[in-house]
Design a protein around this motif. Structure first.
Motif, PDB file in Angstrom:
ATOM      1  N   ALA A  50      42.885  34.761  49.809  1.00  0.00           N
ATOM      2  CA  ALA A  50      44.261  35.254  49.761  1.00  0.00           C
ATOM      3  C   ALA A  50      45.075  34.522  48.701  1.00  0.00           C
ATOM      4  O   ALA A  50      45.098  33.291  48.662  1.00  0.00           O
ATOM      5  N   ASP A  51      45.693  35.276  47.845  1.00  0.00           N
ATOM      6  CA  ASP A  51      46.628  34.759  46.842  1.00  0.00           C
ATOM      7  C   ASP A  51      45.988  33.822  45.814  1.00  0.00           C
ATOM      8  O   ASP A  51      46.701  33.116  45.093  1.00  0.00           O
ATOM      9  N   VAL A  52      44.658  33.769  45.751  1.00  0.00           N
ATOM     10  CA  VAL A  52      44.013  32.962  44.715  1.00  0.00           C
ATOM     11  C   VAL A  52      44.228  33.654  43.362  1.00  0.00           C
ATOM     12  O   VAL A  52      43.905  34.827  43.185  1.00  0.00           O
ATOM     13  N   THR A  53      44.802  32.919  42.417  1.00  0.00           N
ATOM     14  CA  THR A  53      45.205  33.491  41.129  1.00  0.00           C
ATOM     15  C   THR A  53      44.839  32.534  39.999  1.00  0.00           C
ATOM     16  O   THR A  53      44.061  31.595  40.184  1.00  0.00           O
ATOM     17  N   GLU A  54      45.468  32.750  38.862  1.00  0.00           N
ATOM     18  CA  GLU A  54      45.323  31.809  37.745  1.00  0.00           C
ATOM     19  C   GLU A  54      46.240  30.606  37.901  1.00  0.00           C
ATOM     20  O   GLU A  54      46.237  29.706  37.069  1.00  0.00           O
ATOM     21  N   GLY A  55      47.026  30.612  38.969  1.00  0.00           N
ATOM     22  CA  GLY A  55      47.957  29.512  39.196  1.00  0.00           C
ATOM     23  C   GLY A  55      49.167  29.624  38.294  1.00  0.00           C
ATOM     24  O   GLY A  55      49.617  30.724  37.933  1.00  0.00           O
ATOM     25  N   MET A  56      49.740  28.492  37.934  1.00  0.00           N
ATOM     26  CA  MET A  56      50.888  28.476  37.035  1.00  0.00           C
ATOM     27  C   MET A  56      50.364  28.480  35.599  1.00  0.00           C
ATOM     28  O   MET A  56      49.775  27.502  35.132  1.00  0.00           O
ATOM     29  N   VAL A  57      50.588  29.577  34.914  1.00  0.00           N
ATOM     30  CA  VAL A  57      50.082  29.751  33.550  1.00  0.00           C
ATOM     31  C   VAL A  57      51.135  29.257  32.560  1.00  0.00           C
ATOM     32  O   VAL A  57      52.266  29.754  32.552  1.00  0.00           O
TER      33      VAL A  57
END
Length: 628
Positions: free
Chosen positions: A112-119
């Protein structure tokens, strides 16, 4: 005679200070000894003659994309090096990298909500960047040219991240056109006189440790959103209908609850100004962080509270919530009452900020603090709702006003908020039994293998239950029984000394320990060691009863606690005997309590529902009747 008495008192004060410093010497870590040597802190509990702290000024432009649940921003930051050190590098926090794929986290979140983080789209420093390296949630910049003492540096950074929609770690997209945005901008880490750069990672459990900074923030939202944020909204008339502006002005001087925006206002289109601006501009000075809540179709209640009888300063207290609310209908009232009690009772210091907003995220429980803002759930139970509002608002003092390092010492923050909530709930909602609930939480782990001492650094605790009791339960109990030991007046005066010395600064535990000891005229090591440095157990027991009605109470667990006895005699009369926690100040492991020697005891009961005790088998002594 008066001069001689003053001289004696002065010498006694110097002796006490010297004695306290000597007693603490064996406990003081090398980092603090170096601070004493450099005179940034002093052994008498005050900031040292050479105390310093760095700061920054943030100018941020942000865009909220509600359809794609994304936030984009760019910031121009001026960072001021007030330290005597030459800085060859910088550390920036990228909090939303908590969600970056492959990163370490303090607890499981699944996919859930795993992304590239703060880009980071772009970053530059006017001193030049020699190299960049990223850890889990920190960005390390090696500079081409150093930042000298008393100098400043300019940083530009542009970034974006996906706003989480399922894992609501203190912020997120809560659905139904409501967002709370915190831990959201690239933030320059604290550089202090104890650790240098704070390089601890944000793994999800530990929270704040920030410098006191200035913020100038513009937030662009889609149309028909209202924004509430840290600091002051500039040009309210650019956003709101004239009736709303008038009600804001009315609430700012009124003790009554004013419904600034209601469902009727929305239906009659009396919320927004004609051609209302969608760029919301806020300014805040000398605050440790900035957050904002934004929503469509929300109600807004507000009032104000006088917090200082000398200056007559008022604090704007408000609540923003949807129509379908379980607890927020009374939020503005409860919040205002708590601000008043905080200002005049405990801690008894005027509320430190110009406004306090409680924002409803619509979830069932939980809350999260930030300066002038609280992101709260909506509990069904009224008592839990009240406790939630009070707890989050109390964080305005700890860690924000006091600048404590919650990453290392969560008990200097959460413990105070939990303890002071007990005091407020006892006055406003005693039937909630808030103290008993805190006691039960502490007692559930006390004596277990996983319990850790309060002086265990919070970021080193990986078991979440251990962290919760460390941060909230044991610490709240420690403050509660410290007050019991010192008495209300001495405790409050000592607390005020601590606040006045360290407000707007960065106190660490030893600053607190020494200040409270000095203000009370006691070393207090008998209390500090078992409660803060050890994991002593809550276990008082009745060891023996003599023929002349002397009751011997043994402290089997080693934790200083009050002795509360109910003594029933054979004539059915009863005595209640209470000895406060200071009864253990001599360091003895057992004490003698004298019951009425003229009567015959039939039953003795030790303890009550608010005093923790992990072994109650030794809490009752019954005298068996004998046949003549």
């Amino acid at each position: 005679m008066r001069i001689k008495l003053l001289s004696i008192l002065l010498l006694f004060s110097v002796f006490i200070e010297s004695s306290i410093a000597q007693n603490f010497n064996s406990l003081i870590p090398n980092e603090l000894k170096e601070a004493y040597k450099n005179r940034t802190r002093s052994a008498d509990g005050y900031p040292g003659a050479n105390y310093w702290q760095n700061s920054a000024s943030y100018k941020i432009d942000a865009i909220l994309d509600d359809e794609n649940s994304m936030l984009m921003g760019e910031a121009r930051i001026s960072y001021f090096n007030n330290s005597p050190d030459t800085l060859n590098d910088m550390v920036m926090r990228l909090y939303q990298n908590f969600f970056r794929k492959g990163n370490a986290r303090g607890f499981y979140i699944g996919d859930a909500d795993v992304t590239e983080g703060m880009v980071i789209d772009s970053i530059s420093v006017d001193r030049g960047i020699k190299s960049k390296n990223t850890s889990a949630t920190n960005l390390f910049l090696k500079l081409d040219n150093p930042i000298n003492p008393s100098d400043s540096v300019s940083v530009y950074v542009k970034w974006h991240f996906n706003i989480p929609q399922k894992v609501m770690l203190r912020m997120g997209n809560y659905g139904f056109d409501r967002f709370f945005i915190a831990y959201w901008y690239p933030q320059i880490a604290v550089y202090d006189d104890i650790d240098g750069w704070d390089k601890n990672e944000y793994f999800g459990a530990t929270e704040f440790y920030n410098d006191f900074n200035d913020f100038d923030v513009k937030i662009q939202t889609p149309e028909k959103y209202v924004v509430w944020a840290t600091g002051d909204l500039q040009k309210e008339e650019d956003h709101f209908h004239k009736d709303v502006v008038k009600k804001i002005e009315e609430a700012s001087v009124s003790n009554e609850i004013v419904k600034i925006i209601s469902s009727e206002d929305r239906k009659s289109n009396k919320v927004f100004a004609k051609n209302a601006s969608d760029i919301w501009h806020f300014k805040a000075t000398y605050v440790p962080d900035f957050s904002f809540g934004t929503a469509r179709n929300y109600n807004w209640d507000a009032t104000s509270v006088e917090v200082d009888t000398i200056s007559h300063r008022r604090v704007f207290v408000d609540a923003a919530y949807p129509d379908s609310t379980k607890s927020f209908g009374n939020a503005a009232f409860w919040s205002a009452k708590s601000v008043e009690l905080m200002s005049f009772s405990l801690p008894g210091v005027p509320f430190p900020y110009e406004h306090m907003t409680s924002f409803c995220n619509g979830r069932k429980n939980g809350g999260m603090e930030s300066p002038m803002m609280a992101n709260n759930g909506d509990p069904e139970d009224e008592g839990r709702a009240m406790g939630l509002f009070y707890h989050e608002i109390l964080h305005s003092y700890f860690p924000f006003f006091m600048g404590t390092n919650e990453r290392k010492y969560a008990w200097m923050d959460e413990g105070w908020a939990a303890y002071l909530t007990i005091e407020i709930m006892d006055e406003l909602s005693p039937e909630t039994n808030y103290l008993e609930r805190i006691k039960d939480g502490f007692q559930s782990i006390n004596g277990a293998e996983k319990e850790v001492s309060l002086m265990t650094l919070s970021h080193n605790i990986t078991d979440y239950k251990s962290y919760r009791v460390h941060a909230y339960g044991r610490s709240a109990m420690a403050y509660h029984f410290l007050k019991d030991a010192l008495g209300d007046d001495v405790f409050k005066e000592a607390m005020h000394q601590y606040i006045y010395r360290w407000q707007g600064r960065h106190p660490i535990p030893y600053d607190f320990f020494i200040t409270i000891a000095q203000a009370s005229g006691q070393s207090l090591l008998w209390f500090y060691l078992p409660w803060f440095f050890e994991t002593a157990n809550a276990d008082l027991g009745i060891k023996k009863v003599t023929n002349d009605n002397r009751i011997i109470i043994e402290n089997y667990g080693g934790l200083p606690l009050p002795v509360n006895l109910k003594v029933t005699y054979t004539d059915n009369s009863m005595d209640e005997i209470y000895e406060n926690t200071s009864i253990w100040s001599s360091g003895e492991k057992a004490v003698i309590i004298l019951a009425n020697p003229e009567k015959e005891i039939s039953l003795i009961e030790l303890g009550d529902n608010t005093i923790p005790d992990i072994n109650t088998d030794n809490n009752k002594f019954e005298v068996k009747a004998t046949n003549d």
